[in-house]
Design an enzyme around this catalytic site. Structure first.
Site, PDB file in Angstrom:
ATOM      1  NE  ARG A 239      -4.069  -1.133   0.085  1.00  0.00           N
ATOM      2  CZ  ARG A 239      -4.433  -2.104  -0.900  1.00  0.00           C
ATOM      3  NH1 ARG A 239      -3.633  -2.622  -1.929  1.00  0.00           N
ATOM      4  NH2 ARG A 239      -5.742  -2.954  -0.885  1.00  0.00           N
ATOM      5  CD  GLU A 268      -2.721   3.533  -5.302  1.00  0.00           C
ATOM      6  OE1 GLU A 268      -3.836   3.109  -5.602  1.00  0.00           O
ATOM      7  OE2 GLU A 268      -1.684   2.689  -4.967  1.00  0.00           O
ATOM      8  CG  HIS A 286      -3.104  -0.183  -6.786  1.00  0.00           C
ATOM      9  ND1 HIS A 286      -3.511   0.280  -5.432  1.00  0.00           N
ATOM     10  CD2 HIS A 286      -3.226  -1.675  -6.618  1.00  0.00           C
ATOM     11  CE1 HIS A 286      -3.674  -0.575  -4.543  1.00  0.00           C
ATOM     12  NE2 HIS A 286      -3.367  -1.653  -5.341  1.00  0.00           N
TER      13      HIS A 286
HETATM   14  C1  DGY Z   1      -5.746  -5.797  -3.099  1.00  0.00           C
HETATM   15  O1  DGY Z   1      -6.469  -6.910  -3.650  1.00  0.00           O
HETATM   16  O2  DGY Z   1      -5.750  -5.393  -2.079  1.00  0.00           O
HETATM   17  C2  DGY Z   1      -5.051  -5.173  -4.244  1.00  0.00           C
HETATM   18  O3  DGY Z   1      -4.276  -3.916  -3.915  1.00  0.00           O
HETATM   19  C3  DGY Z   1      -6.000  -4.507  -5.420  1.00  0.00           C
HETATM   20  O4  DGY Z   1      -6.043  -5.798  -6.126  1.00  0.00           O
END
Ligand code: DGY
Length: 332
Positions: A239, A268, A286
Site C-alpha cells: 500500500r 492514488e 496499482h
Molecule cells: C488488493 O487486493 O488489495 C490489491 O491492492 C488490489 O487488487
C-alpha cells in the site's frame, strides 16, 4: 422480496450475472466510484455492498449505513479502506478476496524487481526513441538479481510467494515481520528472520508485503532509506502509505538508494511529481493483481461472499468473525 446489493464500481460481468441470479442488483457500471454521500443514499435498503479499495468506509460513514446492511464485500485482499472494528460494532460483516491474487501479485513484485534491477523500462525508451545507434560495453548496465540478498517485510501469503520466486534466482532471503513465520515455513523457503535494521542494512532488494495499519504507515521513511545500501532497490506492491513517498523521491534523486519499483502510492492516482521525473524508478498504476484471470476471480469471490451473507450463510472470506457470532446469536 429478494435482497438487494449495491455494486459501487465496474466489476467483471460474470460476477454481475451471478449476483443477478440470486439478488436484486443496483450496479454503478462505471470506473468512477461514488462519493460517500451518494454511497450512503444508494446503499439505503440494501443488504450488501460490493466495494473496491477506492470506497472509503470510515467510522463516520459506517455509522450512517442502514441497520439492515449485512455485508461489505471488498473486491481486494487489502481492506484498509474499511474500518473493520466500526463495521463489527454495527453488526456488518466484512469480506475480502485473499489467496486468489497471491501468485499474481508476487509475479508482479518480481517483475518490478527485475525491471528496476536490469533497467528494462529505460532500455525500452532508449530503443523506442531511436537513441540506439551502437552496441556499447556499458550500455544501460544494471544490477544482478541472482545470488543477491532479498529483504522481505511481511511474510504472509504474498511475502512467501515472493520468497519462492527468489529461490529460483538463488537469492539469499532475509525477512522481518511483527510475527515470526512458523519454523517449517522458514526452513522450506530458506528464510532468515532478522531485525528491520538488519534487513535494511544487508539487502540488495527490499520488497514490502505488509498490510497498511497504523504500525506500518511510513514503515519506510527517510531514516530507513538511509540505512539501506546505496546500491539497493526498493519494491512496493503493498500500500502506498507504507512508504513516505516524498522521502523516497528525495532518496532516489540524491543517490541514497539506487532504484525503486513502485505500484502503489500515497494519494492514488496522484504520484509525487519528483518520482515522475526520475529515471531510476519504475512506476505502475496499482496493477500487481491485474491479470485477467485474477481480477475475474476477485470479482466472483466478492459476489459469492455477498450472496452468502445475504442468504444467511457465513461468507467464505469473512474478516470479522465477531460480527458473525453476534449476528448468529441474534438469529439475524
Ligand atoms: C488488493 O487486493 O488489495 C490489491 O491492492 C488490489 O487488487
Amino acid at each position: 422480496m429478494r435482497p438487494a446489493v449495491l455494486v459501487t464500481k465496474r466489476i467483471y460481468p460474470e460476477a454481475i450475472a451471478y449476483l443477478q441470479e440470486h439478488v436484486e442488483v443496483e450496479y454503478c457500471d462505471t470506473d468512477d466510484g461514488i462519493p460517500a454521500a451518494e454511497l450512503l443514499t444508494r446503499a439505503r435498503g440494501k443488504q450488501a455492498v460490493v466495494s473496491q479499495l477506492t470506497d472509503k468506509f470510515s467510522p463516520e460513514v459506517i455509522e450512517q449505513l442502514d441497520p439492515g446492511l449485512r455485508v461489505i464485500a471488498n473486491v481486494a485482499v487489502g481492506f484498509d479502506n474499511i474500518d473493520v472494528p466500526a463495521a463489527s460494532q454495527k453488526g456488518i460483516l466484512v469480506t475480502n478476496t485473499p489467496e486468489v491474487l497471491t501468485d499474481t501479485t508476487a509475479d508482479f513484485a518480481f517483475a518490478l524487481l527485475m525491471a528496476a534491477a536490469r533497467r528494462v523500462v529505460e532500455g525500452h525508451h532508449y530503443v523506442h526513441s531511436g537513441q540506439w545507434t551502437k552496441w556499447r560495453i556499458d550500455l544501460l548496465v544494471g544490477q544482478d538479481v541472482h545470488h543477491r540478498t532479498l529483504g522481505i517485510f511481511g511474510m504472509g501469503r504474498i511475502g512467501q510467494a515472493v520468497a519462492r520466486r527468489a529461490r529460483g534466482f538463488s537469492m539469499r532471503l532475509l525477512y522481518h515481520d511483527a510475527m515470526r513465520a512458523p519454523a517449517e515455513v522458514e526452513e522450506s523457503l530458506g528464510l532468515e528472520f532478522a531485525t528491520a535494521e538488519r534487513v535494511l542494512r544487508e539487502a540488495d532488494f527490499v520488497s514490502l508485503h505488509v498490510p497498511l495499519t497504523p504500525a506500518t504507515r511510513h514503515l519506510i521513511g527517510a531514516a530507513q532509506l538511509r540505512q539501506m545500501k546505496p546500491t539497493a532497490i526498493l519494491i512496493n506492491t503493498s500500500r502506498g502509505p507504507v512508504v513516505d513517498e516524498a522521502a523516497l523521491a528525495e532518496a532516489l534523486q540524491n543517490g541514497v538508494i539506487a532504484g525503486a519499483g513502485i505500484d502503489v502510492f500515497e494519494r492514488e492516482p496522484q504520484v509525487h511529481p519528483l518520482l515522475l521525473k526520475l529515471e531510476n524508478v519504475v512506476l505502475a498504476p496499482h496493477i500487481a493483481s491485474a491479470s485477467v484471470d485474477t481480477r475475474r476471480r476477485m470479482s466472483m469471490m466478492a459476489a459469492e461472499n455477498a450472496v452468502a451473507a445475504m442468504e444467511g450463510r457465513r461468507p467464505p472470506n469473512l474478516l470479522n468473525v465477531e460480527a458473525w457470532s453476534e449476528l448468529s446469536q441474534r438469529g439475524a
